[in-house]
Design a protein around this motif. Structure first.
Motif, PDB file in Angstrom:
ATOM      1  N   ARG A  27     -36.266 -14.178 -10.282  1.00 43.02           N
ATOM      2  CA  ARG A  27     -35.434 -14.680  -9.186  1.00 43.02           C
ATOM      3  C   ARG A  27     -33.962 -14.710  -9.593  1.00 43.02           C
ATOM      4  NH1 ARG A  27     -37.292 -19.326  -5.121  1.00 43.02           N
ATOM      5  NH2 ARG A  27     -38.772 -17.590  -4.855  1.00 43.02           N
ATOM      6  N   HIS A 101     -48.766 -15.922  -2.204  1.00 45.91           N
ATOM      7  CA  HIS A 101     -47.829 -16.299  -3.269  1.00 45.91           C
ATOM      8  C   HIS A 101     -46.702 -17.177  -2.738  1.00 45.91           C
ATOM      9  CE1 HIS A 101     -45.727 -15.757  -7.132  1.00 45.91           C
ATOM     10  NE2 HIS A 101     -44.619 -15.693  -6.401  1.00 45.91           N
ATOM     11  N   TYR A 102     -46.214 -16.871  -1.545  1.00 44.13           N
ATOM     12  CA  TYR A 102     -45.057 -17.596  -1.002  1.00 44.13           C
ATOM     13  C   TYR A 102     -45.454 -18.669   0.018  1.00 44.13           C
ATOM     14  CZ  TYR A 102     -41.993 -14.240  -3.278  1.00 44.13           C
ATOM     15  OH  TYR A 102     -41.329 -13.485  -4.225  1.00 44.13           O
ATOM     16  N   GLU A 105     -43.472 -22.062  -0.310  1.00 44.13           N
ATOM     17  CA  GLU A 105     -42.040 -21.950   0.013  1.00 44.13           C
ATOM     18  C   GLU A 105     -41.799 -21.545   1.458  1.00 44.13           C
ATOM     19  OE1 GLU A 105     -38.863 -20.576  -3.138  1.00 44.13           O
ATOM     20  OE2 GLU A 105     -40.701 -19.415  -3.408  1.00 44.13           O
ATOM     21  N   LEU A 106     -42.554 -20.570   1.933  1.00 48.64           N
ATOM     22  CA  LEU A 106     -42.310 -20.010   3.256  1.00 48.64           C
ATOM     23  C   LEU A 106     -42.969 -20.844   4.352  1.00 48.64           C
ATOM     24  CD1 LEU A 106     -41.112 -17.736   4.980  1.00 48.64           C
ATOM     25  CD2 LEU A 106     -43.143 -16.357   4.462  1.00 48.64           C
ATOM     26  N   MET A 141     -37.978 -15.321   4.920  1.00 48.77           N
ATOM     27  CA  MET A 141     -38.140 -14.329   3.860  1.00 48.77           C
ATOM     28  C   MET A 141     -38.428 -12.969   4.463  1.00 48.77           C
ATOM     29  SD  MET A 141     -40.444 -16.145   0.902  1.00 48.77           S
ATOM     30  CE  MET A 141     -40.196 -17.867   0.482  1.00 48.77           C
ATOM     31  N   GLY A 179     -34.905 -14.240   0.226  1.00 44.24           N
ATOM     32  CA  GLY A 179     -35.363 -15.519   0.748  1.00 44.24           C
ATOM     33  C   GLY A 179     -34.255 -16.537   0.914  1.00 44.24           C
TER      34      GLY A 179
END
Length: 211
Positions: A27, A101-102, A105-106, A141, A179
């Motif tokens: 990141r 995976h996201y 966060e998403l 994202m 993102g």
């Protein structure tokens, strides 16, 4: 069938496309809440996938109004809405893996897939952010998988603010995820290239209501 002449990668010689793990993502924080994650070579066998997509996807050549003229869009396009079957099983697998995976966060899955076919160095996409829909006002994202020959993706701060332009060459199964506030506070492009540039296909995964 779309003509294409891809110089294959010596490091991508598997019999069928397959995904690696997402644990190697790196990141980079861009500021103002924006970030990018990059994972080179996430998809192995990407040259095989490129040949399949270049030949089998129902590519569209579009024209758009620009000022007082109507001009050809300098790339071929395809779009798969939520619920539509993607043109190769590994693309479905990639979407599921990215959504998992996201997820924290998403907070929602990736549901659509837009495909762009850059046939050579004359094809490009101008500076923009994915601000049609919720991306104009909400953090979101966009995940992009690139197959075929590498092309540079450039990123710079939006709205005329100063800052360094970032350059990320993407191809042969590379993954980039933009993102946070990236679509609102930064913009990105794939510039034309005077160098000999082979063909490339990018697959862009987005959540609902983001274009």
């Amino acid at each position: 069938m779309t003509p294409h002449h891809l110089q294959g990668s010596l490091f991508d010689q598997t019999d069928e496309p397959r995904l690696g793990r997402l644990t190697g993502l790196t990141r980079t924080r861009l500021g103002a809440g924006a970030w990018i994650d990059v994972l080179p070579g996430w998809l192995s066998g990407s040259d095989i996938l490129f040949e399949h997509l270049a030949s089998e996807v129902p590519w569209r050549a579009e024209r758009r109004r620009m000022y007082d003229d109507v001009v050809a869009v300098p790339r071929l396009l395809a779009f798969y809405d939520a619920g539509e079957e993607l043109p190769h099983p590994v693309l479905e697998e990639a979407r599921r893996a990215l959504s998992a995976h996201y997820a924290e966060e998403l907070g929602e899955p990736f549901v659509t897939a837009g495909l762009c076919h850059y046939r050579d160095g004359r094809d490009s996409v101008a500076w923009h952010g994915d601000r049609i829909g919720r991306g104009a006002r909400e953090d979101t994202m966009v995940a992009i998988v690139s197959v075929g020959a590498p092309r540079d993706l450039l990123l710079r701060p939006a709205h005329g603010h100063g800052g360094e332009t970032l350059r990320r060459p993407l191809g042969h199964g590379d993954l980039i995820v933009m993102g946070g506030s990236c679509q609102r506070t930064w913009e990105h492009c794939v510039p034309k290239s005077a160098r000999a540039a082979g063909p490339r296909v990018s697959i862009q995964y987005r959540p609902r209501g983001v274009r």
